[in-house]
Design a protein around this motif. Structure first.
Motif, PDB file in Angstrom:
ATOM      1  N   ALA B 174       0.772  -1.062  -0.211  1.00 32.50           N
ATOM      2  CA  ALA B 174      -0.121  -0.335  -0.198  1.00 32.50           C
ATOM      3  C   ALA B 174       1.122   1.055  -0.333  1.00 32.50           C
ATOM      4  O   ALA B 174       0.772   2.252  -0.953  1.00 32.50           O
ATOM      5  CB  ALA B 174      -0.676   0.442   0.802  1.00 32.50           C
ATOM      6  N   PHE B 175       1.858   1.462   0.828  1.00 25.59           N
ATOM      7  CA  PHE B 175       2.744   2.112   0.684  1.00 25.59           C
ATOM      8  C   PHE B 175       3.581   2.282  -0.661  1.00 25.59           C
ATOM      9  O   PHE B 175       3.510   4.014  -0.824  1.00 25.59           O
ATOM     10  CB  PHE B 175       4.013   2.157   1.353  1.00 25.59           C
ATOM     11  CG  PHE B 175       3.404   2.416   3.548  1.00 25.59           C
ATOM     12  CD1 PHE B 175       3.564   3.876   3.816  1.00 25.59           C
ATOM     13  CD2 PHE B 175       3.246   1.936   4.292  1.00 25.59           C
ATOM     14  CE1 PHE B 175       3.323   4.207   5.021  1.00 25.59           C
ATOM     15  CE2 PHE B 175       3.364   2.370   5.261  1.00 25.59           C
ATOM     16  CZ  PHE B 175       2.576   3.458   6.604  1.00 25.59           C
ATOM     17  N   LYS B 176       3.952   1.414  -1.629  1.00 29.36           N
ATOM     18  CA  LYS B 176       4.598   1.645  -2.811  1.00 29.36           C
ATOM     19  C   LYS B 176       3.710   2.251  -3.091  1.00 29.36           C
ATOM     20  O   LYS B 176       4.140   2.738  -4.673  1.00 29.36           O
ATOM     21  CB  LYS B 176       5.364   0.460  -2.604  1.00 29.36           C
ATOM     22  CG  LYS B 176       6.262  -0.077  -2.466  1.00 29.36           C
ATOM     23  CD  LYS B 176       6.822  -1.455  -2.627  1.00 29.36           C
ATOM     24  CE  LYS B 176       8.661  -1.796  -2.253  1.00 29.36           C
ATOM     25  NZ  LYS B 176       7.945  -3.432  -1.472  1.00 29.36           N
ATOM     26  N   ALA B 177       2.221   1.679  -3.872  1.00 24.45           N
ATOM     27  CA  ALA B 177       0.996   2.387  -4.301  1.00 24.45           C
ATOM     28  C   ALA B 177       0.776   3.241  -4.248  1.00 24.45           C
ATOM     29  O   ALA B 177       0.802   4.490  -5.633  1.00 24.45           O
ATOM     30  CB  ALA B 177      -0.209   1.833  -4.245  1.00 24.45           C
ATOM     31  N   ALA B 178       1.056   4.210  -2.699  1.00 27.96           N
ATOM     32  CA  ALA B 178       1.251   5.406  -2.314  1.00 27.96           C
ATOM     33  C   ALA B 178       2.499   6.935  -3.021  1.00 27.96           C
ATOM     34  O   ALA B 178       1.841   7.419  -3.372  1.00 27.96           O
ATOM     35  CB  ALA B 178       0.329   6.167  -0.986  1.00 27.96           C
ATOM     36  N   MET B 179       3.373   5.728  -2.290  1.00 24.16           N
ATOM     37  CA  MET B 179       4.787   6.696  -3.593  1.00 24.16           C
ATOM     38  C   MET B 179       4.627   6.499  -5.183  1.00 24.16           C
ATOM     39  O   MET B 179       4.737   7.492  -6.181  1.00 24.16           O
ATOM     40  CB  MET B 179       5.718   5.992  -3.284  1.00 24.16           C
ATOM     41  CG  MET B 179       5.970   5.411  -1.727  1.00 24.16           C
ATOM     42  SD  MET B 179       7.149   7.845  -1.277  1.00 24.16           S
ATOM     43  CE  MET B 179       7.864   7.960  -2.434  1.00 24.16           C
ATOM     44  N   ASN B 180       3.568   5.855  -5.549  1.00 21.93           N
ATOM     45  CA  ASN B 180       3.378   6.293  -7.295  1.00 21.93           C
ATOM     46  C   ASN B 180       2.343   6.188  -7.519  1.00 21.93           C
ATOM     47  O   ASN B 180       1.391   6.730  -9.187  1.00 21.93           O
ATOM     48  CB  ASN B 180       2.674   4.768  -7.397  1.00 21.93           C
ATOM     49  CG  ASN B 180       3.944   4.067  -8.625  1.00 21.93           C
ATOM     50  OD1 ASN B 180       5.289   4.161  -8.843  1.00 21.93           O
ATOM     51  ND2 ASN B 180       4.277   2.504  -7.886  1.00 21.93           N
ATOM     52  N   ARG B 181       1.449   7.291  -6.437  1.00 25.36           N
ATOM     53  CA  ARG B 181       0.305   8.248  -6.880  1.00 25.36           C
ATOM     54  C   ARG B 181       0.311   9.786  -6.275  1.00 25.36           C
ATOM     55  O   ARG B 181       1.861  10.087  -6.298  1.00 25.36           O
ATOM     56  CB  ARG B 181      -1.323   7.017  -6.356  1.00 25.36           C
ATOM     57  CG  ARG B 181      -1.242   5.984  -7.127  1.00 25.36           C
ATOM     58  CD  ARG B 181      -2.356   5.145  -6.285  1.00 25.36           C
ATOM     59  NE  ARG B 181      -3.309   6.162  -6.110  1.00 25.36           N
ATOM     60  CZ  ARG B 181      -4.600   5.911  -6.687  1.00 25.36           C
ATOM     61  NH1 ARG B 181      -4.716   5.153  -7.452  1.00 25.36           N
ATOM     62  NH2 ARG B 181      -5.604   6.450  -6.242  1.00 25.36           N
ATOM     63  N   ARG B 182      -0.423   9.927  -5.117  1.00 26.45           N
ATOM     64  CA  ARG B 182      -0.776  10.868  -4.133  1.00 26.45           C
ATOM     65  C   ARG B 182       0.111  10.984  -3.573  1.00 26.45           C
ATOM     66  O   ARG B 182       0.336  12.055  -2.519  1.00 26.45           O
ATOM     67  CB  ARG B 182      -2.452  11.892  -4.496  1.00 26.45           C
ATOM     68  CG  ARG B 182      -3.124  11.605  -5.925  1.00 26.45           C
ATOM     69  CD  ARG B 182      -4.371  12.690  -6.022  1.00 26.45           C
ATOM     70  NE  ARG B 182      -5.046  12.726  -5.262  1.00 26.45           N
ATOM     71  CZ  ARG B 182      -5.988  11.198  -4.979  1.00 26.45           C
ATOM     72  NH1 ARG B 182      -6.367  11.013  -6.537  1.00 26.45           N
ATOM     73  NH2 ARG B 182      -7.042  11.190  -4.497  1.00 26.45           N
ATOM     74  N   LYS B 183       0.467  10.075  -3.282  1.00 25.23           N
ATOM     75  CA  LYS B 183       1.300   9.280  -1.234  1.00 25.23           C
ATOM     76  C   LYS B 183       0.271  10.342  -0.347  1.00 25.23           C
ATOM     77  O   LYS B 183       0.901  10.114   0.487  1.00 25.23           O
ATOM     78  CB  LYS B 183       2.437  10.433  -1.996  1.00 25.23           C
ATOM     79  CG  LYS B 183       3.135  10.371  -2.915  1.00 25.23           C
ATOM     80  CD  LYS B 183       4.448  11.535  -2.714  1.00 25.23           C
ATOM     81  CE  LYS B 183       6.003  11.223  -3.960  1.00 25.23           C
ATOM     82  NZ  LYS B 183       4.950  11.409  -5.523  1.00 25.23           N
ATOM     83  N   LYS B 184      -0.730   9.481  -0.533  1.00 29.70           N
ATOM     84  CA  LYS B 184      -1.364   9.409   0.911  1.00 29.70           C
ATOM     85  C   LYS B 184      -2.178   8.261   1.152  1.00 29.70           C
ATOM     86  O   LYS B 184      -2.577   7.535   0.624  1.00 29.70           O
ATOM     87  CB  LYS B 184      -2.374  10.556   0.612  1.00 29.70           C
ATOM     88  CG  LYS B 184      -3.108  10.868   1.762  1.00 29.70           C
ATOM     89  CD  LYS B 184      -4.866  12.220   1.295  1.00 29.70           C
ATOM     90  CE  LYS B 184      -5.327  12.007   2.960  1.00 29.70           C
ATOM     91  NZ  LYS B 184      -6.616  12.968   2.328  1.00 29.70           N
ATOM     92  N   LEU B 185      -2.069   8.074   1.957  1.00 31.08           N
ATOM     93  CA  LEU B 185      -2.170   6.467   2.999  1.00 31.08           C
ATOM     94  C   LEU B 185      -3.527   6.817   3.880  1.00 31.08           C
ATOM     95  O   LEU B 185      -2.696   7.479   4.665  1.00 31.08           O
ATOM     96  CB  LEU B 185      -1.246   5.921   3.249  1.00 31.08           C
ATOM     97  CG  LEU B 185      -1.413   4.102   3.806  1.00 31.08           C
ATOM     98  CD1 LEU B 185      -1.783   3.250   2.727  1.00 31.08           C
ATOM     99  CD2 LEU B 185       0.158   3.504   4.166  1.00 31.08           C
TER     100      LEU B 185
END
Ligand SMILES: [Mg+2]
Ligand SMILES: [Mg+2]
Lengths: 361, 361
Positions: B174-185
């Motif tokens: 989930a953190f890695k996905a956030a890094m590729n998106r708007r960086k909010k988890l």
């Protein structure tokens, strides 16, 4: 009729909105010649400040000797934001529910024509919505044992536990409510996966033979989470366990467009408590902007559930509707011309009195 | 690029929609000069009919040797409605998830401008919604022990159990996905009540130091159930445990207005599987009316998550958008002029090929 009502106004905007609910009860008492005695008692941060205990013994006594309890809200940033606080206002709430045996939380959900513009859902979806959720409040995974951590701290566990008798007592209330409404009861569970849900389903199915007029159906909680948004009008009475009820009642609360409107009841065998679902909203306290309608409709529920005064309950609801229909309300629902808390309360009380006069002409 | 893809088309409309997803993959392969090998394997009712086993060993082998799995849907009334059926299609799904170690379910949620009219939510609420939910899939209360009944049958119990390592492996995704998106988890839990939720919160907070750019916040599940409807645009990546994920992913699926559009991924350390979230919809099978977009977008997710082909994933998504924008789709989303399943699939494949041609001029 002569009744004792314990008033637990609590913290933040609690006292302000509760005062308006009392006005509505007074308007009913005056109109119908009833006697309502009010006994104020401390709870929450106010009780901690005065006694060190968020649910003092004197308050418990007041509640136990009352015919019904009207509750405001609790919670104060002074305690919430202090990680070292040993006593917290919310402990008062949990202790009260437990000591008074309040096992059924009841939350009506309906749409208001005047508020259709502020709902996040489309008008055609929600117009005419009118259902009520019965949530079990003292069992399930929020209380089950064992719960905690493994010795090495790397594994955590919670237990969801339900007994047949816990399910039966709330199921009877839900079936009875359905009998007074459109005679449809939906049990929300996850019986394809959970053993506790299978016991719920089996127990409720067995009871249904005592209510042959009620149409009983079953819905998995994930599906219910969709259907509440897609077809809220399809529901009449919803019955569910503690955690599922926590989630779907809050989900359903978005339908009306404002939390400030929504009342609730917590019922036990000997006591019953009525409160708006909103919190103590400390930022708004003392400003005269809090919406009193959730509290006023809680007073209406009190009349219906605790005193069996259905007509009187409806008169309060009609008065609320007439205020909303002419755009008379606080700024959370009518941002352009918001009235004050007490203006709204006065308007509604006055229209209770007027309404009855008109009707009885 | 040379890849093996296991095709588990399954039951009902599964084979029809999967065929259209394969067309989209072929269009990508043709455009970029990739080699995709497809290996068909049996699952669900189709597998029970042929072998007596809903997840036969040959299928498991196919899955394990593939670079990714494309899945259709399973379930057949012949088994679902037979209370005496000893083997059920759904058992194939659970066995597959378990044997392949698929611990993370990933569900993107977005609004489509062309479909704003069919959503139950208002346009201003959902326009621009784009978030993704990471749901833990193999732990929690759906699998925890002990579970069952007391000896007298009057009490039932389920256990929710989580270990730190189960939380860490999905939290990293989930953190890695956030890094590729708007960086909010956003971690969704019930840490004010549940011991397992407190372990989730603690573990995810600890991991967050490895992803300093990601803004981490926490939300109680009841509040999340409200906020998903009130402010769906506020979310970027949502991480949650199994049961909460089951409920909120289905709740969130109403935003787009049709289940037929929504893809999902189930990820493990060695295998990954991609499937539309809709079921086998047996009543529609063979009629050419099933919406293939959920399956086609699942193929797009396959390219991104299994093969790291982000541009190619986006090309499929753009092709889907261009079809929706001109009102080209099946009758569930465009009731007045619904096209057939294969017309929609052909249109999208053709526009994948055309799009790339235009872009590369
Ligand atoms: Mg709640
Ligand atoms: Mg589900």
């Amino acid at each position: 009729m002569n009744k004792n009502i314990a008033i637990l106004a609590g913290d933040g905007i609690g006292p302000e909105v509760t005062a308006e609910a009392v006005k509505a009860l007074d308007a009913i008492a005056e109109t119908f010649g009833y006697q309502f005695q009010y006994n104020d008692a401390l709870i929450g941060a106010a009780a901690i400040d005065a006694t060190g205990n968020p649910f003092p013994e004197a308050t418990e006594e007041s509640c136990k000797s009352a015919d019904a309890i009207l509750f405001g809200a609790i919670g104060d940033p002074k305690y919430d934001n202090d990680p070292n606080a040993k006593v917290r206002p919310e402990q008062g709430l949990l202790k009260m529910r437990k000591n008074l045996g309040l096992f059924a939380n009841v939350r009506p959900v309906s749409s208001y024509d005047a508020l259709l513009p502020i709902s996040p859902l489309k008008e055609n979806i929600i117009k005419g919505t009118d259902f009520v959720v019965f949530r079990e409040l003292t069992g399930g995974i929020y209380f089950g044992e064992p719960r905690g951590r493994s010795e090495d701290g790397n594994t955590a566990f919670d237990s969801c536990v339900y007994s047949k008798s816990e399910i039966e007592r709330i199921a009877h209330l839900a079936f009875k409510a359905a009998m007074n409404r459109r005679k449809k009861l939906t049990l929300v569970d996850k019986a394809n996966v959970l053993a506790t849900s299978r016991l719920w389903r089996e127990t409720v199915k067995d009871l249904s033979s005592q209510y042959p007029e009620v149409e009983l159906d079953f819905m998995f909680v994930d599906n219910a989470a969709m259907k509440i948004i897609q077809n809220p009008k399809d529901f009449d009475v919803v019955l569910t366990e503690n955690m599922f009820g926590d989630i779907i009642t809050d989900e359903a609360s978005v339908i009306s467009g404002s939390l400030g409107l929504l009342p609730s009841a917590s019922l036990g065998l000997k006591s019953s408590l009525f409160e708006p679902i909103h919190g103590s909203y400390p930022q708004a306290a003392g400003k005269g902007i809090a919406n009193p309608i959730g509290a006023i409709l809680s007073a209406a529920m009190l009349l219906e559930y605790a005193f069996d005064l259905k007509e009187e309950c409806q008169i309060i609801k009609d008065a609320v509707n007439s205020a909303l229909n002419i755009g008379y309300g606080t700024e959370d629902i009518f941002p352009d011309e918001g009235k004050s808390t007490s203006e709204v309360g006065d308007f509604i009380s006055q229209s209770i009195v007027n309404q009855y006069k008109t009707e009885s002409v």
